[in-house]
Design an enzyme around this catalytic site. Structure first.
Site, PDB file in Angstrom:
ATOM      1  N   VAL A 112      12.311  -6.425   3.151  1.00  0.00           N
ATOM      2  CA  VAL A 112      12.844  -5.824   1.923  1.00  0.00           C
ATOM      3  C   VAL A 112      13.588  -4.505   2.173  1.00  0.00           C
ATOM      4  O   VAL A 112      14.289  -4.023   1.291  1.00  0.00           O
ATOM      5  CB  VAL A 112      11.745  -5.610   0.853  1.00  0.00           C
ATOM      6  CG1 VAL A 112      11.210  -6.945   0.358  1.00  0.00           C
ATOM      7  CG2 VAL A 112      10.648  -4.688   1.353  1.00  0.00           C
ATOM      8  N   TYR A 139       1.162   6.457   0.033  1.00  0.00           N
ATOM      9  CA  TYR A 139       1.051   5.217  -0.743  1.00  0.00           C
ATOM     10  C   TYR A 139       1.043   5.541  -2.234  1.00  0.00           C
ATOM     11  O   TYR A 139       1.762   4.924  -3.034  1.00  0.00           O
ATOM     12  CB  TYR A 139      -0.230   4.490  -0.332  1.00  0.00           C
ATOM     13  CG  TYR A 139      -0.518   3.229  -1.116  1.00  0.00           C
ATOM     14  CD1 TYR A 139       0.105   2.030  -0.795  1.00  0.00           C
ATOM     15  CD2 TYR A 139      -1.445   3.237  -2.165  1.00  0.00           C
ATOM     16  CE1 TYR A 139      -0.177   0.864  -1.494  1.00  0.00           C
ATOM     17  CE2 TYR A 139      -1.722   2.080  -2.871  1.00  0.00           C
ATOM     18  CZ  TYR A 139      -1.092   0.905  -2.536  1.00  0.00           C
ATOM     19  OH  TYR A 139      -1.367  -0.240  -3.243  1.00  0.00           O
ATOM     20  N   ASN A 197       7.133  -7.509  -5.303  1.00  0.00           N
ATOM     21  CA  ASN A 197       5.722  -7.482  -4.939  1.00  0.00           C
ATOM     22  C   ASN A 197       5.466  -6.959  -3.526  1.00  0.00           C
ATOM     23  O   ASN A 197       4.418  -6.375  -3.274  1.00  0.00           O
ATOM     24  CB  ASN A 197       5.141  -8.896  -5.082  1.00  0.00           C
ATOM     25  CG  ASN A 197       3.812  -9.051  -4.382  1.00  0.00           C
ATOM     26  OD1 ASN A 197       2.788  -8.572  -4.851  1.00  0.00           O
ATOM     27  ND2 ASN A 197       3.820  -9.710  -3.227  1.00  0.00           N
ATOM     28  N   THR A 254      -7.164  -9.793  -1.094  1.00  0.00           N
ATOM     29  CA  THR A 254      -5.966 -10.009  -0.284  1.00  0.00           C
ATOM     30  C   THR A 254      -6.184  -9.436   1.113  1.00  0.00           C
ATOM     31  O   THR A 254      -7.213  -8.823   1.401  1.00  0.00           O
ATOM     32  CB  THR A 254      -4.735  -9.304  -0.899  1.00  0.00           C
ATOM     33  OG1 THR A 254      -4.865  -7.881  -0.705  1.00  0.00           O
ATOM     34  CG2 THR A 254      -4.596  -9.608  -2.387  1.00  0.00           C
TER      35      THR A 254
END
Length: 305
Positions: free
Chosen positions: A69, A157, A91, A192
């Site tokens: 990306v 983050y 996402n 995840t």
């Protein structure tokens, strides 16, 4: 399609990082509604596993596109190749932890480059086509509860997710005139493999200020993710949110205490004093302009004064 209802049959959705985790959960929820999927990926094995799942469950095979990306040329090529897109789900991201005061330029450039820059690249590449086809649509920017809740181990983050939140809040006003909705989707703890991002650090960003990755420590941290929500549930809640054209999609009820503390802190910090009439009028005009933008009007600087 803004305020879409539930008629998703045949609409095209592009989901970045769509072959694992939350991206795959969203893809599965979309497939159940008959949507045409374009899923980007980095890892061939994950792509093959996802492809096998769709075949095994009787769904049409998605289109897959290998994409980093952060690669703007790759985005331009994908936009030219994929055709009309009705739903864009940004996402893909990296979840990397470390004390912010020790971070290097490489730490900032990698994490911000993927989590914020990747979304910026998607918007530059895909929005012209989404506006031009005239059928409306929806953009979903996947952030995190870190878009609201900061902590000592995830400063960059958190900054990236705050940035996505601010971008999304403004973008919804810009896209409303085109019948394109915008949602900020903020999941909490989800089952995840996001915890393993630090193990996939690109060589070009090797100069980290954080301590070397301790794989055993990271894997122990990853056990917490096993307690998380099923990604399919996150996907189904995301689909429901965009069907209702909701800007804010919060999938987890876990953060009520945090929101109450944030609200109390904000209100306590406001000075308790009269507001001069001139300033009050400027803020009134700003609020009116935002309401008009949300209703589909195009707002210029002159509307703010």
């Amino acid at each position: 399609m803004n305020g879409h209802g539930s008629n998703w049959q045949g609409k095209t959705a592009l989901i970045t990082g769509g072959v694992t985790g939350i991206g795959l959960g969203i893809a599965r929820a979309f497939a159940a509604q008959g949507m045409d999927l374009v899923l980007t990926y980095r890892n061939q094995a994950h792509r093959d596993e996802a492809a096998a799942w769709f075949v095994a469950n009787g769904y049409a095979a998605p289109r897959f596109a290998r994409l980093d990306v952060t690669d703007r040329a790759g985005w331009a090529a994908l936009a030219a190749e994929v055709g009309p897109v009705h739903v864009l789900v940004n996402n893909a991201g990296v979840s990397v932890f470390g004390p912010t005061d020790e971070a290097s330029h490489d730490d900032y450039d990698w994490i911000m480059g993927v989590n914020f820059g990747g979304i910026a690249n998607a918007l530059v590449a895909m929005l012209p086509g989404m506006k031009a086809h005239g059928q409306g649509g929806h953009v979903v920017n996947v952030a995190s509860m870190a878009a609201f809740c900061a902590g000592p181990q995830a400063g960059i983050y958190t900054a990236s997710k705050f940035a996505v939140r601010g971008l999304s809040e403004s973008l919804r006003y810009n896209l409303a005139p085109y019948g394109i909705g915008v949602s900020l989707m903020c999941p909490g703890l989800t089952r995840t493999n996001a915890w393993g991002s630090a193990l996939k650090r690109p060589e070009g960003f090797a100069g980290s200020g954080f301590a070397p990755v301790d794989r055993a420590e990271l894997e122990a941290f990853g056990q917490a993710f096993e307690l998380g929500m099923d990604p399919l549930e996150v996907g189904e809640k995301t689909l429901r949110g965009i069907s209702e054209n909701r800007f804010l999609i919060l999938t987890h009820p876990d953060h009520r205490e945090d929101f109450e503390e944030i609200h109390a802190e904000l209100m306590a910090a406001l000075p308790d004093e009269p507001i001069p009439p001139g300033r009050a009028e400027i803020e009134r005009l700003r609020r009116e302009a935002n309401r008009a933008a949300a209703a589909g009007s195009r707002i210029g600087i002159s509307d703010l004064t």
